[in-house]
Design an enzyme around this catalytic site. Structure first.
Site, PDB file in Angstrom:
ATOM      1  CD  GLU A 205     -45.385  19.754  12.628  1.00 14.55           C
ATOM      2  OE1 GLU A 205     -45.111  20.818  12.043  1.00 14.55           O
ATOM      3  OE2 GLU A 205     -46.391  19.607  13.346  1.00 14.55           O
TER       4      GLU A 205
ATOM      5  CG  HIS B 140     -42.555  19.075  15.674  1.00 17.02           C
ATOM      6  ND1 HIS B 140     -42.942  20.386  15.619  1.00 17.02           N
ATOM      7  CD2 HIS B 140     -43.657  18.377  16.061  1.00 17.02           C
ATOM      8  CE1 HIS B 140     -44.238  20.466  15.941  1.00 17.02           C
ATOM      9  NE2 HIS B 140     -44.687  19.253  16.235  1.00 17.02           N
TER      10      HIS B 140
ATOM     11  NE  ARG C  91     -47.043  24.375  14.947  1.00 25.38           N
ATOM     12  CZ  ARG C  91     -46.878  23.218  14.315  1.00 25.38           C
ATOM     13  NH1 ARG C  91     -46.300  23.175  13.136  1.00 25.38           N
ATOM     14  NH2 ARG C  91     -47.288  22.094  14.874  1.00 25.38           N
ATOM     15  CG  ASP C  92     -49.945  30.073  16.135  1.00 31.84           C
ATOM     16  OD1 ASP C  92     -49.438  29.088  15.557  1.00 31.84           O
ATOM     17  OD2 ASP C  92     -51.017  30.590  15.778  1.00 31.84           O
ATOM     18  CD  GLU C  93     -49.276  23.075  17.892  1.00 33.60           C
ATOM     19  OE1 GLU C  93     -49.169  23.439  16.726  1.00 33.60           O
ATOM     20  OE2 GLU C  93     -49.802  21.998  18.217  1.00 33.60           O
TER      21      GLU C  93
HETATM   22  C1  RAM Z   1     -49.504  19.097  16.220  1.00 36.96           C
HETATM   23  C2  RAM Z   1     -48.476  19.184  17.252  1.00 36.96           C
HETATM   24  C3  RAM Z   1     -47.998  17.894  17.859  1.00 36.96           C
HETATM   25  C4  RAM Z   1     -48.860  16.733  17.596  1.00 36.96           C
HETATM   26  C5  RAM Z   1     -50.282  17.114  17.359  1.00 36.96           C
HETATM   27  C6  RAM Z   1     -51.203  15.962  17.057  1.00 36.96           C
HETATM   28  O1  RAM Z   1     -50.234  20.294  16.186  1.00 36.96           O
HETATM   29  O2  RAM Z   1     -47.412  19.926  16.757  1.00 36.96           O
HETATM   30  O3  RAM Z   1     -46.705  17.585  17.469  1.00 36.96           O
HETATM   31  O4  RAM Z   1     -48.734  15.859  18.678  1.00 36.96           O
HETATM   32  O5  RAM Z   1     -50.425  18.067  16.376  1.00 36.96           O
END
Ligand code: RAM
Length: 897
Positions: free
Chosen positions: A745, A766, A479-481
């Site tokens: 995730e 994740h 994703r956009d991260e």
């Molecule tokens: C999400 C991320 C990450 C996490 C933070 C707090 O956006 O994907 O895994 O460490 O939040």
């Protein structure tokens, strides 16, 4: 006994080493029990043959009494730039007799600022390249097509040695005489560019010829000026406005002369077939824009225009210190289906990260093929909502050739499925392949057991690692991260280091973490720092302490500890300064707590204060290792006071911990924050919580790493196995039962009862919840080291049969050599195998109902060569072993856990 696996700066035969005193390491192997190194000698020369000639050595360490071959700093003459050094290590065994030797080499990069004569070049602002209109698919930003840069030069002779040193603001692919140089993807990687930009070194000796030559490169936006993270910073950009290239080709000839070609005003530029490329959005290629021979000598340059020299100084360049991203493996398509819409959906059977390679046959010119990527299907169609604004879409417009191959280079996607729209013919599985790209770390570990679901879990963990070790340790790849989130990295590091040699990769990333620290001592949640500019949260910022300590313990890397120490101490002092009553309640940043926990809320201040204690304890130990005794004393006292405060505030007289969540107990127990007299009670409360939930967990990112290890440590391996084998929600097994091929995730990424979680945050790749991998190696198979051991010098082998397993085995290539441990149970006997590398010793705990039954072959184990002691113990029998390979049998343990 022979040395093997020789490394310089934690890599084998590296080109372009930037360290002035690179560290040399070797491992040892031997068939003989008790083998150990007593001394070593390193010799070095500039030619391999000279290693045999004492008069031509440039460095001779002489015989040094030492049991280790770990990271010995170069102690010879000052190293010159761009020079290859050969070195040999000779070792003596434990009796003082000469044993084997082995040799290796490293080559220095450009060690001095003055070595760089190249200038940054980019597009002339006046050039105004043609910009394609955006397509209906909302494709990558089309406003600035990647640079195609070129220059020709003449050679009178072919060089005897040629090196290309290059880097980019953006991501680049270097080319020489029509060929791609090297096999690095997404070079120069991602670092805190404001502090450090890495250059790559390539051996291009065989790519040059007498007469006319052409050097070229393609440069796209990458992290420098493309989309990064989730705040729509483009077109504001995180680092700069436009891509640029810096390259220096150094050629040496037989007569000793040199010729250097650098990026400068003589280069020219014109957009080529890649019309747009962005890491998150995708790549758009129009083959009709391809200029045949653009990267070869003699190309009609008419359309190419002069470049702009951007500025004369090279900036903060550093040699790339670790294994770069490469295409490491390929996954074939397992299924291609054609939908009623005419679109194809390709299933690779595995959620992977990288890009596809598509072969097209007889496609008409101008045919526009659109590829979209997704991790999951929903009702048979691609599920892309969870990609958020990342388009993950590639477009290929055909040039009309008989056969065309489309392979995007400057983007990456996380996907199991690819949808292909407007494919001109019959798509067969052989014509599409997924090219899996990640940092090309040596894959050093293996865990297997008798249970297919647990093996699938291990596979999902390793795929999570592959998918998220892309330039930096990322949270997710789709994703956009795709940011270097600190907690994710610290939680997963111990597991990552089982599967692969992460020493150079994480040490390099640690510099970004340290660079991200502010003047008050606060780390940031992510490194490199983009988007999230506030102080790090508990368990996030603590990565700045935990990872250097981990690298010291696991690899014996004292330098990363020394280099990080001030930052580690500043972090702890920062927390202390703002929380003088020692409960970490102030300055907790985004305070994520036990992120993505299930149905419960672990008190944030319990979690924070536990981490404050833990980090302080680690920094105190680091101070001791580094000989900083004043710091050590101060930090030990501080740690004792935080511990008291924690117990006072959060541990009740009945052994309950404030909030009563699994994670609250796990933190308190794992970090030694429960008074000894209450430990059993606290373990009882933890166990009761798990039992009352029918063996379900409630832990999020932070607690999950401690879950099985703490249960095993405190005699509840039965519960750890129950959680491992659980297939009801929430559990690892639940995702596997629903087809997961990577770690999700969230425990509820997809559930029977609710379908997909909110697309606002639902990655299927994740690694954090995969942190149980450390326990699979460490307790299920049994490979660990004693608390005071460094780099597996003193092994603690504790195989723990349990659950429905009948055998388990793990093998790890450690910094000292191969370590293995495993067990199997059959016919009421347990067989334990162990491999202890030369120089290491082991404490091996054999789980058995009858300590007297422990045997090697037909003989009692006591008195066997290499067996230094046998004692009955709580677990059964404890053996002390010298190095060697062992197969021990004993009566099976009574109740298997
Ligand atoms: C999400 C991320 C990450 C996490 C933070 C707090 O956006 O994907 O895994 O460490 O939040």
């Amino acid at each position: 006994m022979t040395p093997y696996g020789l490394q310089t700066e934690q890599r084998c035969e590296p080109l372009g080493v930037g360290e002035r005193q690179p560290r040399l390491s070797w491992k040892l192997e031997s068939d003989r029990r008790g083998a150990a190194q007593s001394a070593y000698r390193i010799t070095a020369a500039e030619r391999a043959a000279d290693l045999d000639d004492p008069d031509r050595l440039i460095w001779d360490s002489g015989r040094r009494e030492s049991p280790d071959g770990l990271l010995v700093p170069w102690d010879g003459p000052a190293l010159r730039s761009a020079t290859r050094y050969h070195w040999r290590v000779q070792v003596w065994d434990e009796t003082g007799s000469p044993a084997g030797s082995a040799q290796s080499w490293f080559e220095t990069g450009l060690l001095h600022h003055e070595d760089w004569t190249a200038a940054w070049i980019g597009r002339d602002p006046a050039a105004q390249p043609h910009v394609d209109p955006p397509g209906e698919e909302d494709l990558p930003p089309m406003d600035s097509p990647p640079l195609y840069l070129r220059r020709e030069f003449q050679l009178e002779h072919t060089p005897v040695r040629a090196r290309l040193y290059a880097t980019a603001r953006g991501v680049y692919e270097p080319r020489l005489n029509g060929e791609r140089v090297g096999d690095v993807e997404l070079a120069p990687g991602w670092t805190e560019y404001h502090h450090r930009l890495q250059y790559q070194t390539y051996d291009v000796t065989t790519m040059l010829r007498t007469g006319a030559n052409a050097i070229a490169a393609i440069v796209a936006d990458g992290w420098w000026c493309g989309y990064v993270g989730f705040d729509r910073r483009r077109p504001a950009r995180h680092y700069g406005d436009q891509p640029a290239l810096l390259a220096q080709l150094v050629m040496e000839f037989a007569d000793g002369s040199r010729q250097v070609v650098t990026t400068d005003a003589s280069w020219s530029e014109h957009p080529g077939a890649i019309r747009a490329a962005d890491l998150l959005m995708g790549e758009y290629v129009d083959r009709r824009w391809h200029v045949p021979g653009w990267d070869r000598a003699g190309c009609p340059d008419a359309r190419f225009v002069a470049v702009a020299v951007l500025d004369a100084t090279p900036g903060p360049l550093v040699a790339e210190p670790d294994h770069p991203v490469r295409v490491v493996t390929e996954m074939p398509a397992v299924e291609v289906t054609r939908r009623a819409s005419g679109r194809y959906v390709v299933d690779f059977g595995q959620n992977v990260v990288g890009h596809i390679r598509l072969t097209l046959r007889g496609a008409p010119e101008g045919q526009r093929i659109v590829l979209r990527h997704a991790e999951m299907l929903a009702d048979g169609e691609l599920y892309v909502a969870n990609l958020r604004t990342a388009r993950a879409t590639d477009v290929y417009v055909c040039g009309g050739d008989e056969v065309e191959v489309f392979e995007p280079r400057f983007t990456f996607h996380g996907f199991r499925y690819v949808e292909i729209d407007n494919h001109p013919g019959e798509l067969v599985t052989a014509d599409i392949v997924a090219r899996v790209a990640h940092n090309d770390l040596p894959w050093t570990g293996r865990f297997r057991c008798s249970d297919p679901m647990v093996n699938q879990l291990q596979s999902n963990i390793t795929w999570g690692q592959r998918g998220n070790f892309v330039a930096v340790p990322t949270d997710c790849p789709q994703r956009d991260e795709r940011l270097g989130w600190l907690a994710d990295a610290q939680i997963f590091a111990p597991t990552a280091g089982r599967n692969a040699d992460v020493s150079a990769f994480l040490a390099r990333w640690m510099r970004d973490v340290v660079d991200g620290q502010d003047a008050d001592g606060a780390f940031r949640d992510v490194a490199p720092v983009v988007s999230l500019h506030r102080e790090a949260a508990p368990a996030w910022g603590d990565a700045g302490v935990i990872i250097p300590w981990y690298l010291w313990r696991t690899y014996g890397d004292r330098r990363v500890l020394a280099d990080s120490f001030d930052a580690m101490r500043a972090w702890v002092r920062h927390i202390h300064r703002h929380n003088p009553d020692l409960r970490w309640r102030n300055r907790t940043g985004n305070s994520y707590g036990d992120w993505l926990q299930v149905d419960v809320t672990t008190e944030r201040e319990v979690l924070a204060t536990a981490y404050f204690a833990h980090s302080t304890h680690l920094v105190a130990q680091a101070a001791e290792v580094l000989g900083r005794s004043d710091d050590a004393t101060e930090l030990r006292q501080l740690h004792a006071r935080i511990r008291d405060a924690f117990i006072d505030s959060y541990v009740h007289p009945d052994g309950t911990v404030e909030g009563g969540t699994q994670t609250a107990y796990l933190l308190a127990l794992a970090f030694g924050l429960v008074p000894q007299r209450l430990v059993a009670a606290a373990v009882g409360h933890l166990a009761a919580d798990i039992e009352k939930r029918d063996h379900r967990l409630t832990t999020g990112f932070v607690g999950v790493a401690l879950l099985c290890p703490v249960l095993t440590e405190h005699g509840r391996t039965d519960l750890a196995y129950a959680l491992l084998h659980q297939t009801e929600y929430p559990s690892w097994g639940y995702s596997i039962r629903h087809g997961a091929t990577t770690i999700w995730e969230r425990w509820d990424g997809w559930t029977d009862h609710a379908g997909f979680q909110s697309p606002a945050m639902n990655s299927f790749n994740h690694y954090s919840l995969g942190s149980v991998g450390d326990w699979l190696y460490g307790r299920v198979a049994g490979i660990d080291q004693t608390p005071s051991s460094v780099a597996y010098r003193e092994l603690l082998l504790r195989p723990q049969p349990g659950g429905r397993l009948t055998w388990a085995h793990a093998e790890q290539e450690t910094a000292r050599g191969t370590v293995a441990c495993g067990w199997s149970i059959a016919d009421n006997r347990i067989t334990v195998t162990a491999t202890v590398p030369p120089g290491s010793t082991a404490v091996l705990q054999i789980p058995t109902a009858d300590p007297a039954s422990v045997r090697e072959g037909d003989a009692p184990v006591a008195g066997q060569p290499g067996v230094l002691g046998v004692e009955p113990s709580a677990a059964g029998a404890t053996l002390r072993l010298a190095s060697g390979r062992y197969t021990i049998t004993a009566a099976a343990p009574d109740a298997v856990s």
